[in-house]
Design a protein around this motif. Structure first.
Motif, mmCIF file in Angstrom:
data_model
loop_
_atom_site.group_PDB
_atom_site.id
_atom_site.type_symbol
_atom_site.label_atom_id
_atom_site.label_comp_id
_atom_site.label_asym_id
_atom_site.label_seq_id
_atom_site.Cartn_x
_atom_site.Cartn_y
_atom_site.Cartn_z
ATOM 1 N N ALA A 187 -9.968 5.309 -13.472
ATOM 2 C CA ALA A 187 -10.677 4.492 -12.477
ATOM 3 C C ALA A 187 -11.919 5.229 -11.978
ATOM 4 O O ALA A 187 -12.989 4.627 -11.827
ATOM 5 N N LEU A 247 -10.286 -3.184 -8.673
ATOM 6 C CA LEU A 247 -10.968 -2.494 -7.570
ATOM 7 C C LEU A 247 -12.461 -2.345 -7.881
ATOM 8 O O LEU A 247 -13.325 -2.695 -7.067
ATOM 9 N N ALA A 248 -12.751 -1.838 -9.059
ATOM 10 C CA ALA A 248 -14.150 -1.645 -9.450
ATOM 11 C C ALA A 248 -14.870 -2.989 -9.491
ATOM 12 O O ALA A 248 -16.022 -3.110 -9.056
ATOM 13 N N LEU A 282 -16.519 2.770 1.724
ATOM 14 C CA LEU A 282 -17.706 3.297 1.038
ATOM 15 C C LEU A 282 -18.957 3.052 1.881
ATOM 16 O O LEU A 282 -19.853 3.895 1.946
ATOM 17 N N GLN A 283 -18.980 1.887 2.540
ATOM 18 C CA GLN A 283 -20.154 1.551 3.355
ATOM 19 C C GLN A 283 -20.274 2.448 4.593
ATOM 20 O O GLN A 283 -21.324 2.488 5.213
ATOM 21 N N ASP A 297 -18.758 -7.095 -4.197
ATOM 22 C CA ASP A 297 -19.192 -6.882 -2.809
ATOM 23 C C ASP A 297 -20.605 -6.325 -2.747
ATOM 24 O O ASP A 297 -21.362 -6.622 -1.831
ATOM 25 N N PHE A 298 -20.942 -5.503 -3.719
ATOM 26 C CA PHE A 298 -22.269 -4.883 -3.732
ATOM 27 C C PHE A 298 -23.313 -5.805 -4.358
ATOM 28 O O PHE A 298 -24.485 -5.476 -4.407
ATOM 29 N N GLN A 353 1.213 5.276 -9.972
ATOM 30 C CA GLN A 353 0.008 5.668 -10.705
ATOM 31 C C GLN A 353 0.218 5.609 -12.218
ATOM 32 O O GLN A 353 -0.743 5.537 -12.965
ATOM 33 N N GLY A 378 -5.905 5.867 -2.669
ATOM 34 C CA GLY A 378 -5.105 4.687 -2.982
ATOM 35 C C GLY A 378 -5.503 3.467 -2.168
ATOM 36 O O GLY A 378 -4.695 2.561 -1.980
ATOM 37 N N LEU A 379 -6.735 3.408 -1.709
ATOM 38 C CA LEU A 379 -7.164 2.246 -0.921
ATOM 39 C C LEU A 379 -7.330 1.025 -1.821
ATOM 40 O O LEU A 379 -7.649 1.145 -3.001
ATOM 41 N N GLY A 380 -7.138 -0.144 -1.222
ATOM 42 C CA GLY A 380 -7.314 -1.390 -1.960
ATOM 43 C C GLY A 380 -8.787 -1.730 -2.067
ATOM 44 O O GLY A 380 -9.644 -1.071 -1.478
ATOM 45 N N ALA A 381 -9.057 -2.816 -2.827
ATOM 46 C CA ALA A 381 -10.443 -3.176 -3.125
ATOM 47 C C ALA A 381 -11.274 -3.405 -1.861
ATOM 48 O O ALA A 381 -12.369 -2.857 -1.717
ATOM 49 N N ASP A 382 -10.745 -4.213 -0.948
ATOM 50 C CA ASP A 382 -11.512 -4.519 0.266
ATOM 51 C C ASP A 382 -11.749 -3.247 1.076
ATOM 52 O O ASP A 382 -12.840 -3.025 1.608
ATOM 53 N N SER A 383 -10.729 -2.441 1.146
ATOM 54 C CA SER A 383 -10.837 -1.220 1.942
ATOM 55 C C SER A 383 -11.845 -0.261 1.328
ATOM 56 O O SER A 383 -12.577 0.419 2.044
ATOM 57 N N VAL A 384 -11.862 -0.186 -0.002
ATOM 58 C CA VAL A 384 -12.793 0.747 -0.655
ATOM 59 C C VAL A 384 -14.229 0.360 -0.335
ATOM 60 O O VAL A 384 -15.049 1.207 0.023
ATOM 61 N N THR A 385 -14.533 -0.939 -0.416
ATOM 62 C CA THR A 385 -15.904 -1.371 -0.124
ATOM 63 C C THR A 385 -16.281 -0.995 1.300
ATOM 64 O O THR A 385 -17.337 -0.413 1.549
ATOM 65 N N VAL A 445 -10.589 6.352 -4.188
ATOM 66 C CA VAL A 445 -9.632 5.957 -5.238
ATOM 67 C C VAL A 445 -8.382 6.821 -5.128
ATOM 68 O O VAL A 445 -7.253 6.323 -5.195
ATOM 69 N N GLN A 454 0.836 -1.204 0.000
ATOM 70 C CA GLN A 454 0.000 0.000 0.000
ATOM 71 C C GLN A 454 0.869 1.252 0.000
ATOM 72 O O GLN A 454 0.562 2.238 -0.656
ATOM 73 N N PHE A 463 -15.712 4.042 -12.297
ATOM 74 C CA PHE A 463 -16.591 3.939 -11.127
ATOM 75 C C PHE A 463 -17.886 4.716 -11.366
ATOM 76 O O PHE A 463 -18.970 4.268 -11.030
ATOM 77 N N GLN A 488 -14.152 -5.660 -7.761
ATOM 78 C CA GLN A 488 -14.342 -6.161 -6.388
ATOM 79 C C GLN A 488 -15.511 -5.445 -5.708
ATOM 80 O O GLN A 488 -16.336 -6.074 -5.048
ATOM 81 N N VAL A 489 -15.567 -4.137 -5.899
ATOM 82 C CA VAL A 489 -16.671 -3.387 -5.285
ATOM 83 C C VAL A 489 -17.999 -3.861 -5.881
ATOM 84 O O VAL A 489 -18.975 -4.071 -5.158
ATOM 85 N N TYR A 521 -6.903 -0.735 -10.463
ATOM 86 C CA TYR A 521 -8.149 0.032 -10.406
ATOM 87 C C TYR A 521 -9.286 -0.754 -11.054
ATOM 88 O O TYR A 521 -10.429 -0.691 -10.602
#
Lengths: 288, 280
Positions: B10, A276-277, B47-48, A283-284, A264, B37-44, B34, A255, B14, A279-280, A273
């Motif tokens: 990204a 990331l999208a 966001l919640q 999750d959703f 970047q 720079g958070l990872g996928a799990d962290s973003v979810t 975004v 990280q 989104f 995965q979200v 990225y």
């Protein structure tokens, strides 16, 4: 009896006396007093020169006076040997009058040095705080530089070259340098003390971090050094939970690497990225 | 912080996805995450925790407090869509009980679209398509007045806070009461709920009260002749509940009335055929 007659009467000791001021005074007195050879010999043996000079020095002077041909041959052999050794050791001694080579050969012949002493003295002639050496000095220099590099301990050329000189002089060893670099590494990276004691280098322990950074930033691994700020942070991390020095978890380290603006610009970032999208979305519940 | 090219693409991605999922209000927060720079799990997770997410999926907190599982955004949105479809399908006026807040209440109580369908059908039958007498009975029994009376009545039926069996029972009671009103008879909440409780349907009420409306005045005159009384309650008991006491009373009065006519007829016949003077 004049001096010329005395020189004839007293043989090679008389010739030697002619070249040494203290003995010359004795020779003058012996000629004036018409000393016998025994009397002259006794007077020479009572001189300060005789008593205070080492046997090797006396032999050197005797040989030089009495057998100049042999003396020269011996010196030439020493010059050749010193040149060979200096070349092997990677030490430049120079040539001609006033050179270190001449001085060293004089001293070696005068004091009857063995090879080890000659090597030590040649090693002492290693100069140059920033110089890159050749020969044995170069090898040792490489080894010592590698030790510092692999242990992640900052070094200067001066420190390295001084250590090289000590090794060549016989005043130190590469193993000794290794031990002191290891001690410095343990102080710099407390979390790695056990691994260093077990024979690992800091570079070996840090390799996963180096590789991870290289992969994430899409650069060659050898461009990421132990002096890299992120790598160093990973190796000197303190677990806030326990307050102990430990290695930073790799995920956390990654990280931090991704926080580098360079990341970047990588394909990794774009892929990340995209993941990331995805995965979200999963999750959703929108992506299966 | 200015976005890099990768970050901007990204964020654009989104935006497109979140908009297509119907949750465009999460785009600003997602963009910020975004950039962090958070990872996928962290973003979810992050966001919640945002205000926008909690507001958009407000029922989830209420569900969790009530011991129900939180719904994923897709489940949540799909259920909202199903609710909206049910309301349209049952003819509920647009903009009526189809706001997110209304859905929040339904979702918080875990009301299924099938349950909402049942409630909406009940509400439509009572307030949109059924006889006006039924509505009058409802308002009389359960309150409701003025121009918003219908809206409030529908809302009371759709409200998941009111248990569905209770709502159904009230609907039946209103239909029974409506049957009485349609026949010009008075009604009461207690009697209508009682009859509904015994399973009297709206159709039965219309037919039964129609019959009662025809019979009651006659039977009251007959009863009066014999010094008795007959009330609406007895008629309802006899008609809808087959109450033996009430039925026997109706039968007895009918027979008495019939006997009275028989005796009258006999008397008339004797008077015409037999001499009445000097026989005793």
């Amino acid at each position: 009896m004049d001096i010329a007659a005395a020189l004839k009467q007293y043989g090679f000791v008389g010739s030697l006396a002619n070249s040494i001021p203290e003995l010359k005074r004795i020779l003058t007195r012996a000629a004036a007093g018409s000393w016998s050879a025994d009397e002259f010999s006794r007077a020479v043996q009572d001189s300060r020169w005789w008593k205070n000079s080492a046997d090797a020095v006396k032999q050197y002077q005797i040989l030089k006076v009495t057998k100049p041909g042999e003396f020269k041959a011996q010196r030439d052999a020493l010059v050749a040997k010193a040149r060979t050794l200096a070349a092997e050791m990677g030490v430049g001694l120079g040539e001609g009058r006033g050179s270190a080579l001449g001085h060293l050969v004089d001293m070696a012949q005068l004091h009857g040095w063995d090879e080890a002493t000659l090597r030590q003295s040649i090693g002492h002639q290693l100069h140059g705080a920033r110089a890159t050496f050749g020969g044995q000095a170069g090898e040792v220099q490489q080894q010592i530089r590698a030790l510092y590099y692999d242990m992640g301990v900052p070094y200067s050329s001066y420190t390295v070259n001084l250590s090289v000189r000590h090794v060549l002089e016989g005043r130190g060893t590469v193993a000794g340098v290794q031990a002191s670099v290891a001690a410095a590494a343990k102080s710099r990276y407390p979390a790695l003390a056990a691994q260093i004691d077990a024979g690992h280098t800091v570079r070996q322990v840090a390799d996963p971090y180096i590789q991870a950074k290289a992969q994430l930033l899409e650069v060659a691994p050898d461009t990421v050094t132990l002096q890299d700020a992120t790598v160093r942070k990973a190796l000197t991390w303190v677990d806030t939970g326990t307050g102990h020095h430990t290695l930073m978890p790799l995920w956390q380290y990654e990280q931090q690497v991704k926080a580098d603006p360079k990341w970047q610009r990588t394909k990794n970032a774009r892929d990340d990225y995209s993941a990331l999208a995805h995965q979200v979305g999963r999750d959703f519940g929108f992506v299966t | 912080m200015a976005a890099t090219q990768a970050q901007q693409s990204a964020i654009d991605w989104f935006r497109a996805l979140l908009t297509s999922w119907g949750i465009a209000e999460l785009v600003p927060d997602a963009s910020k995450l975004v950039l962090q720079g958070l990872g996928a799990d962290s973003v979810t997770l992050a966001l919640q925790q945002t205000k926008a997410y909690k507001k958009r999926f407000a029922a989830n907190d209420l569900r969790v407090k009530a011991g129900l599982p939180a719904l994923t955004p897709k489940e949540y949105i799909d259920t909202e869509a199903a609710y909206a479809q049910v309301l349209r399908q049952t003819g509920m006026p647009k903009g009526f009980y189809d706001s997110r807040d209304d859905f929040t209440s339904l979702l918080a109580r875990d009301a299924s679209p099938a349950e909402l369908l049942q409630r909406a059908q009940t509400a439509a039958r009572l307030f949109l398509t059924g006889p006006a007498e039924n509505r009058r009975a409802w308002f009389s029994f359960y309150g409701g007045d003025g121009p918003d009376a219908v809206s409030h009545g529908i809302a009371a039926i759709l409200d998941p806070g009111a248990a569905l069996p209770l709502v159904e029972q009230r609907r039946l009671a209103a239909e029974v009461g409506g049957g009485a009103l349609a026949a010009g008879l008075p009604t009461s909440r207690a009697q209508a709920e009682r009859l509904a409780g015994f399973g009297v349907s709206g159709e039965q009420a219309v037919a039964g009260y129609g019959q009662i409306a025809r019979d009651l005045p006659v039977e009251q005159q007959v009863a009066q002749r014999f010094g008795e009384t007959v009330g609406l309650g007895e008629e309802e008991s006899a008609t809808f509940l087959a109450d033996p006491v009430a039925r026997r009373k109706k039968q007895r009065l009918a027979e008495s009335e019939a006997g009275l006519f028989d005796r009258s007829a006999a008397a008339s016949a004797t008077a015409l055929s037999r001499p009445t003077v000097g026989q005793y």
